[in-house]
Motif scaffolding. Structure first.
Motif, PDB file in Angstrom:
ATOM      1  N   ALA A 108       4.982  -3.268  -1.929  1.00 16.88           N
ATOM      2  CA  ALA A 108       4.275  -3.716  -3.135  1.00 16.88           C
ATOM      3  C   ALA A 108       3.439  -4.956  -2.855  1.00 16.88           C
ATOM      4  CB  ALA A 108       5.278  -3.997  -4.256  1.00 16.88           C
ATOM      5  N   ALA A 148      -1.760   1.068  -9.331  1.00 19.58           N
ATOM      6  CA  ALA A 148      -0.386   1.541  -9.506  1.00 19.58           C
ATOM      7  C   ALA A 148      -0.356   2.800 -10.360  1.00 19.58           C
ATOM      8  CB  ALA A 148       0.470   0.447 -10.150  1.00 19.58           C
ATOM      9  N   THR A 191       5.625  -2.564 -17.524  1.00 24.84           N
ATOM     10  CA  THR A 191       6.689  -3.292 -16.824  1.00 24.84           C
ATOM     11  C   THR A 191       7.621  -2.362 -16.043  1.00 24.84           C
ATOM     12  OG1 THR A 191       8.059  -3.298 -18.825  1.00 24.84           O
ATOM     13  CG2 THR A 191       6.633  -5.212 -18.454  1.00 24.84           C
ATOM     14  N   ASP A 192       7.183  -1.152 -15.788  1.00 22.45           N
ATOM     15  CA  ASP A 192       7.951  -0.233 -14.949  1.00 22.45           C
ATOM     16  C   ASP A 192       7.607  -0.536 -13.498  1.00 22.45           C
ATOM     17  OD1 ASP A 192       9.274   1.790 -13.672  1.00 22.45           O
ATOM     18  OD2 ASP A 192       8.126   3.435 -14.585  1.00 22.45           O
ATOM     19  N   TRP A 193       8.174  -1.624 -13.003  1.00 16.32           N
ATOM     20  CA  TRP A 193       7.793  -2.106 -11.682  1.00 16.32           C
ATOM     21  C   TRP A 193       8.114  -1.100 -10.592  1.00 16.32           C
ATOM     22  CZ3 TRP A 193       4.836  -5.420 -13.598  1.00 16.32           C
ATOM     23  CH2 TRP A 193       5.225  -6.361 -14.550  1.00 16.32           C
ATOM     24  N   GLN A 237       5.663   1.798 -10.770  1.00 12.72           N
ATOM     25  CA  GLN A 237       4.366   1.395 -10.236  1.00 12.72           C
ATOM     26  C   GLN A 237       4.382   1.410  -8.710  1.00 12.72           C
ATOM     27  OE1 GLN A 237       3.096  -2.336 -11.966  1.00 12.72           O
ATOM     28  NE2 GLN A 237       3.583  -1.654 -14.029  1.00 12.72           N
ATOM     29  N   GLN A 238       5.457   0.895  -8.147  1.00  7.62           N
ATOM     30  CA  GLN A 238       5.544   0.865  -6.678  1.00  7.62           C
ATOM     31  C   GLN A 238       5.587   2.274  -6.105  1.00  7.62           C
ATOM     32  OE1 GLN A 238       8.105   1.710  -4.333  1.00  7.62           O
ATOM     33  NE2 GLN A 238       6.861   0.918  -2.642  1.00  7.62           N
ATOM     34  N   HIS A 283      -1.156  -7.804  -9.658  1.00  8.77           N
ATOM     35  CA  HIS A 283       0.130  -7.196  -9.327  1.00  8.77           C
ATOM     36  C   HIS A 283       1.219  -8.224  -9.020  1.00  8.77           C
ATOM     37  CE1 HIS A 283      -1.705  -3.285  -9.312  1.00  8.77           C
ATOM     38  NE2 HIS A 283      -2.559  -3.624  -8.359  1.00  8.77           N
ATOM     39  N   PRO A 302       3.215 -10.118 -10.923  1.00  2.00           N
ATOM     40  CA  PRO A 302       4.498  -9.958 -11.631  1.00  2.00           C
ATOM     41  C   PRO A 302       5.344  -8.821 -11.072  1.00  2.00           C
ATOM     42  CG  PRO A 302       2.710 -10.305 -13.195  1.00  2.00           C
ATOM     43  CD  PRO A 302       2.077 -10.082 -11.857  1.00  2.00           C
ATOM     44  N   GLN A 303       4.709  -7.731 -10.707  1.00  2.00           N
ATOM     45  CA  GLN A 303       5.429  -6.604 -10.118  1.00  2.00           C
ATOM     46  C   GLN A 303       6.078  -7.005  -8.799  1.00  2.00           C
ATOM     47  OE1 GLN A 303       2.977  -3.953  -8.052  1.00  2.00           O
ATOM     48  NE2 GLN A 303       4.433  -2.273  -7.931  1.00  2.00           N
ATOM     49  N   ALA A 318       9.070  -9.291  -9.352  1.00  2.00           N
ATOM     50  CA  ALA A 318      10.216  -8.574  -9.912  1.00  2.00           C
ATOM     51  C   ALA A 318      10.915  -7.737  -8.846  1.00  2.00           C
ATOM     52  CB  ALA A 318       9.750  -7.688 -11.067  1.00  2.00           C
ATOM     53  N   LEU A 319      10.168  -7.059  -8.000  1.00  2.00           N
ATOM     54  CA  LEU A 319      10.774  -6.226  -6.971  1.00  2.00           C
ATOM     55  C   LEU A 319      11.464  -7.065  -5.910  1.00  2.00           C
ATOM     56  CD1 LEU A 319       8.015  -3.487  -6.577  1.00  2.00           C
ATOM     57  CD2 LEU A 319      10.248  -3.247  -7.666  1.00  2.00           C
TER      58      LEU A 319
END
Length: 453
Positions: free
Chosen positions: A222, A232, A243-245, A248-249, A296, A298-299, A302-303
């Protein structure tokens, strides 16, 4: 064929508007005339001229790939435009060098206009159309074409230019190599052959494939995708929630799995061939600051948290190891041949899909800022189609955008013709293959350099 001077434009426009209402040719309509020729540098050109020519010549700039003459973005668009009365032309660019033929493309396109005009007479107007790399060529025509073209339509154009492209791609490649292959000294620039570039692409792709099996690997993928400005949202899939991290990845990984790095590395080799060396660099780049400017970010954060990884440590490692320097002469050549951000001389309408993996939509924000800085923002309009894929436009979207450009040329003002609502209405009214224009504003391009070394 009779010559149509520019002074007949008003009468011709009325004829054209009437023709647009019933555009499709009948079965007994005479076939277009195919013209061909060769330019001084060996470039070939083709032109198709319908029997009922409406007086407009479209000069098409093709994208990256074999240097073969094309005069439309697709066969469906070619047939539709011919049925509407447009003459279509395009050159191969110089076939004797790199497929990144920016050293010759603009010159060859202008010479093609001259060659076709010598055969069919002076058009009432000439409009440029360009796709992908050809969108960059098209923007150059719009910059330099006063008196030679009247307007331009860009489709998924690589308008940020070669050096921005190679720089943000380098950031992604370097991130994969540094974080997923830390024990290897993988060659990322200055390729000596296409095979060498392909080997790097394969090694990077294999590393991404292996990393996708672990949370830590997915987080690092990511991060690389953020630097690549990779959308994504992948073809054939529903768009993930904001917010579906993880979702998206997974869709970013789908782009990698489809072989995007092979295209990236092959393109890098061709650009290096064209500009005479490496025009990208990462020495002095702060990868923490670079991520902070990405849509990207925030994603990625989070990951990394979910994987229990230290993001700051990875970013510090990237910054500390960044040592790639550019060849100054190559940067200068790329600025001269492979950039278009120096302003506009004629109206330009650029259209982009919102999820383009090869030429990210964020390139439009970079290009728009440069055009406005040059004082030519009034000549530029940018429109967006909500769809995944590179140059994934319908015929209706392309024709509607062309009509909007024509209205700008005819009236001297954009008005509302290039807004998402007007383009959508126009495209749907054509009754062809649908449309998905939306109001949209792309994020800034994640690149972190000024593109000039």
């Amino acid at each position: 064929m009779r010559t149509l001077p520019r002074t007949t434009l008003t009468a011709l426009t009325l004829t054209l508007c009437a023709a647009l209402a019933t555009p499709l040719a009948h079965a007994d309509t005479p076939a277009p005339t195919r013209l061909t020729g060769t330019l001084d540098d060996g470039a070939t050109w083709i032109a198709d001229v319908p029997a009922a020519w409406n007086g407009t010549l479209l000069i098409f700039s093709h994208g990256f790939g074999p240097t073969v003459a094309r005069n439309a973005p697709s066969e469906a668009v070619r047939l539709d435009l011919l049925a509407r009365g447009y003459a279509l032309a395009g050159s191969s660019y110089d076939p004797n060098g790199s497929m990144w033929a920016l050293e010759s493309a603009e010159r060859d396109q202008f010479q093609t206009i001259d060659a076709v005009t010598a055969e069919i007479g002076t058009p009432a107007r000439v409009l440029g159309v360009g796709q992908s790399m050809g969108g960059l060529v098209n923007a150059q025509l719009a910059r330099d074409g006063a008196g030679r073209i009247d307007g331009a339509l860009g489709l998924c154009g690589l308008v940020a230019g070669a050096t921005d492209l190679d720089n943000y791609q380098l950031d992604a490649e370097y991130t994969i190599a540094r974080l997923l292959l830390p024990a290897e000294d993988l060659k990322l620039v200055r390729f000596t052959s296409a095979a060498e570039a392909a080997a790097t692409a394969q090694r990077l792709t294999d590393a991404v494939t292996a990393a996708q099996t672990t949370p830590a690997g997915r987080a690092r993928i990511a991060l690389a995708a953020a630097y690549l400005n990779l959308p994504a949202w992948a073809p054939g899939q529903d768009r993930p929630a904001p917010t579906d991290w993880a979702g998206q990845q997974e869709q970013q990984y789908a782009w990698f799995a489809q072989g995007i790095l092979s295209f990236v590395e092959g393109g890098r080799f061709a650009i290096e061939q064209s500009v005479g060396g490496n025009n990208s660099w990462n020495k002095g780049v702060s990868y923490e600051r670079l991520l902070a400017g990405s849509v990207h970010a925030p994603q990625v954060r989070a990951l990394y948290r979910a994987a229990g990884l230290d993001l700051r440590a990875d970013l510090a490692r990237l910054t500390a190891g960044a040592a790639v320097t550019a060849d100054p002469a190559a940067v200068r050549t790329a600025e001269r041949t492979s950039s278009a951000g120096q302003g506009l001389a004629v109206p330009l309408l650029n259209v982009h899909t919102t999820a383009d993996s090869l030429v990210p939509v964020e390139q439009e924000s970079r290009f728009g800022a440069r055009v406005r800085a040059a004082g030519d923002g009034a000549l530029l309009r940018q429109a967006y189609v909500e769809r995944q894929g590179h140059c994934a436009f319908t015929t209706a979207e392309t024709v509607a955008a062309l009509h909007a450009l024509e209205r700008r040329v005819d009236t001297g003002t954009w008005g509302a013709s290039a807004t998402a609502a007007a383009l959508q209405t126009s495209a749907v009214a054509l009754g062809l293959d649908g449309a998905a224009f939306i109001p949209y504003r792309p994020a800034p391009l994640t690149v972190g350099r000024d593109g000039r070394g």
